[in-house]
Write an enzyme that holds these catalytic residues in place. Sequence first.
Site, mmCIF file in Angstrom:
data_model
loop_
_atom_site.group_PDB
_atom_site.id
_atom_site.type_symbol
_atom_site.label_atom_id
_atom_site.label_comp_id
_atom_site.label_asym_id
_atom_site.label_seq_id
_atom_site.Cartn_x
_atom_site.Cartn_y
_atom_site.Cartn_z
ATOM 1 N N ASP A 10 0.879 -1.154 0.000
ATOM 2 C CA ASP A 10 0.000 0.000 0.000
ATOM 3 C C ASP A 10 0.932 1.223 0.000
ATOM 4 O O ASP A 10 2.126 1.099 0.298
ATOM 5 C CB ASP A 10 -0.873 -0.028 1.259
ATOM 6 N N ASP A 12 -0.156 5.080 0.866
ATOM 7 C CA ASP A 12 -0.427 6.087 1.898
ATOM 8 C C ASP A 12 -0.376 5.449 3.288
ATOM 9 O O ASP A 12 -1.149 4.549 3.587
ATOM 10 C CB ASP A 12 -1.812 6.715 1.685
HETATM 11 C C1 G6P Z 1 -5.733 5.481 -0.280
HETATM 12 C C2 G6P Z 1 -5.875 6.338 0.969
HETATM 13 C C3 G6P Z 1 -7.287 6.877 1.086
HETATM 14 C C4 G6P Z 1 -7.708 7.549 -0.205
HETATM 15 C C5 G6P Z 1 -7.633 6.542 -1.359
HETATM 16 C C6 G6P Z 1 -8.018 7.155 -2.694
HETATM 17 O O1 G6P Z 1 -6.350 4.261 -0.066
HETATM 18 O O2 G6P Z 1 -5.580 5.575 2.114
HETATM 19 O O3 G6P Z 1 -7.282 7.821 2.142
HETATM 20 O O4 G6P Z 1 -9.043 8.011 -0.109
HETATM 21 O O5 G6P Z 1 -6.278 6.083 -1.444
HETATM 22 O O6 G6P Z 1 -7.076 8.127 -3.030
HETATM 23 P P1 G6P Z 1 -7.235 9.166 -4.220
HETATM 24 O O7 G6P Z 1 -5.893 9.824 -4.276
HETATM 25 O O8 G6P Z 1 -7.530 8.376 -5.462
HETATM 26 O O9 G6P Z 1 -8.346 10.077 -3.857
HETATM 27 MG MG MG Z 2 -2.822 3.170 3.495
#
Ligand code: G6P
Ligand code: MG
Length: 213
Positions: A10, A12
Amino acid sequence: MSAIKGLAFDLDGVIADSATLHFAAWKRLADELGIPFTAEDNEALKGVDRINSLRHILKLGQRALPDDEIERLAARKNGFYVDAISTLTADALLPGATALLDEAATRGLRIGLASASRNAPALLERLGVAEAFEFIADPADHLPKPAPDLFLACARAFDLPPQAMIGFEDAPAGIEAIRAAGFRAIGIGETPLPRADVQFATLADIDLAALLA
Ligand code: G6P
Ligand code: MG
């Protein structure tokens, strides 16, 4: 020889210190909407895709909106987030990320990204680690976590069975996705992830040789 041949990360909260930036962007949007939204509320959004995150916030505020308005608000949050990551550097890498990616490459492991974020490729570039990833699963093509699809896409790209893969995640939805994929699930971070096979505070706490043994 280890049975493990591939790693799927993953982004973030695992590789990048960007979970706080997603939270700040959601918080700003929630404030504009007059919806109370705390760091604790945000825990449920980690790993959750953009639209479902917004739907969760609207539900917290007991707000029903038409789809086109939901799309507009999601794009607005994304604008805040894109601005926030536009100035990031390698300083935003989380502890141990570079070392683990380097060691995995030295050991000949296949390295993939299984992030739900559509901003992942741009963020990897900013962090200077895009080259480390042989494959980036595209969230536009796959069901969101907790479905296993983003992780399975990595295994498929490497032509490896799930038993040959390890997944790394900081969020409950992500740990469920890894488990559903049939990979070994490594939790990252201080927030307890009871469904992980094993958890480390940061990637720097991982002894890769021990993990592969
Ligand atoms: C990751 C993060 C989420 C975020 C998602 C979509 O999973 O943990 O917090 O909402 O990505 O990200 P984006 O950049 O496509 O909005
Ligand atoms: Mg994450």
